[in-house]
Design a protein around this motif. Structure first.
Motif, PDB file in Angstrom:
ATOM      1  N   CYS A 277     -10.435  -0.199   1.906  1.00  0.00           N
ATOM      2  CA  CYS A 277     -10.114  -1.562   1.500  1.00  0.00           C
ATOM      3  C   CYS A 277     -10.428  -2.500   2.662  1.00  0.00           C
ATOM      4  O   CYS A 277     -10.125  -2.185   3.822  1.00  0.00           O
TER       5      CYS A 277
ATOM      6  N   ASN B 195      -4.869   5.166  -5.857  1.00  0.00           N
ATOM      7  CA  ASN B 195      -5.964   4.258  -6.205  1.00  0.00           C
ATOM      8  C   ASN B 195      -6.467   4.384  -7.633  1.00  0.00           C
ATOM      9  O   ASN B 195      -7.488   3.791  -7.983  1.00  0.00           O
TER      10      ASN B 195
ATOM     11  N   TYR C 233       0.411  -1.493  -7.563  1.00  0.00           N
ATOM     12  CA  TYR C 233       0.049  -2.255  -6.369  1.00  0.00           C
ATOM     13  C   TYR C 233       0.121  -3.753  -6.649  1.00  0.00           C
ATOM     14  O   TYR C 233       0.702  -4.522  -5.871  1.00  0.00           O
TER      15      TYR C 233
ATOM     16  N   GLN D  69       0.832  -1.213   0.000  1.00  0.00           N
ATOM     17  CA  GLN D  69       0.000   0.000   0.000  1.00  0.00           C
ATOM     18  C   GLN D  69       0.864   1.261   0.000  1.00  0.00           C
ATOM     19  O   GLN D  69       0.677   2.163  -0.827  1.00  0.00           O
TER      20      GLN D  69
ATOM     21  N   SER E 233     -11.600  -3.195  -2.684  1.00  0.00           N
ATOM     22  CA  SER E 233     -11.358  -1.766  -2.486  1.00  0.00           C
ATOM     23  C   SER E 233     -12.417  -0.973  -3.226  1.00  0.00           C
ATOM     24  O   SER E 233     -12.828  -1.351  -4.327  1.00  0.00           O
TER      25      SER E 233
END
Length: 214
Positions: A132, A36, A44, A24, A146
């Motif tokens: 998440c 994100n 990620y 993360q 998420s």
């Protein structure tokens, strides 16, 4: 938010927490202006794989909730929709119980501020809401979902029934879902470097909340 099976050994629990925390934070550092986003998620996934997680299944959806008749939605409703599309009812119950456990915590634990630091970000003049939920079972298998979206409205409390208006959204509600299996042998090659990179954040960035019985 992460739930870990009590059947996992202490060492495996710590490895799982460290690997997911590192993934993360490293992705956030690589894409600080677009946390994100799709590029962030690709980074990620790559980092997670290098940390010993082998993907079984993944699903990325955008605009899943725009067809809902209601004018508002909560994070719980958004997650419930993601789970319905990707999990059986028993697995969905476990993940929603994690969110409900957080929402039920008393205000005096000051957890809302801790969550807000990671879950309500300033991005391009908007508030990016991201959350998440993951569960790791006794076999080291992870189910993770998420949800993130940008809103012009006030944030308020995130987890206790907060309703977000669709009219305040900038763009769509986005969701990621994946399942993966942890390989401690692969992670072992990076364990020392991961622990060193995390440093003090290894303790400060995660907090044990409560026991969960399903």
């Amino acid at each position: 938010m992460l739930a870990l099976s009590k059947e996992l050994s202490f060492a495996t629990k710590q490895d799982v927490i460290d690997a997911l925390l590192f993934t993360q934070l490293a992705a956030d550092e690589e894409f600080p202006d677009e946390p994100n986003g799709l590029d962030w998620f690709e980074a990620y996934k790559s980092i997670l794989y290098e940390c010993g997680w082998v993907y079984d299944r993944q699903n990325v959806t955008t605009g899943t909730f725009t067809s809902m008749a209601e004018k508002t939605f909560s994070l719980r409703e958004a997650f419930a929709t993601v789970f319905e599309d990707n999990l059986d009812s028993e697995q969905a119950t476990v993940l929603l119980a994690v969110l409900d456990k957080v929402a039920a915590l008393p205000d005096n634990m000051n957890l809302e501020q801790i969550f807000r630091q990671q879950a309500a970000l300033n991005v391009k003049g908007m508030k990016r809401i991201r959350a998440c939920i993951g569960v790791v079972n006794e076999r080291g298998s992870l189910n993770s979902a998420s949800v993130f979206f940008d809103t012009r409205g006030s944030v308020g409390r995130l987890f206790t029934g907060r309703e977000f208006a669709f009219s305040d959204l900038h763009g769509a509600v986005n969701a990621y879902f994946y399942t993966a299996r942890f390989n401690a042998g692969i992670y072992g090659e990076y364990r020392a470097d991961t622990v060193q990179w995390l440093g003090a954040r290894r303790q400060s960035e995660h907090l044990a909340i409560a026991s969960l019985t399903i």
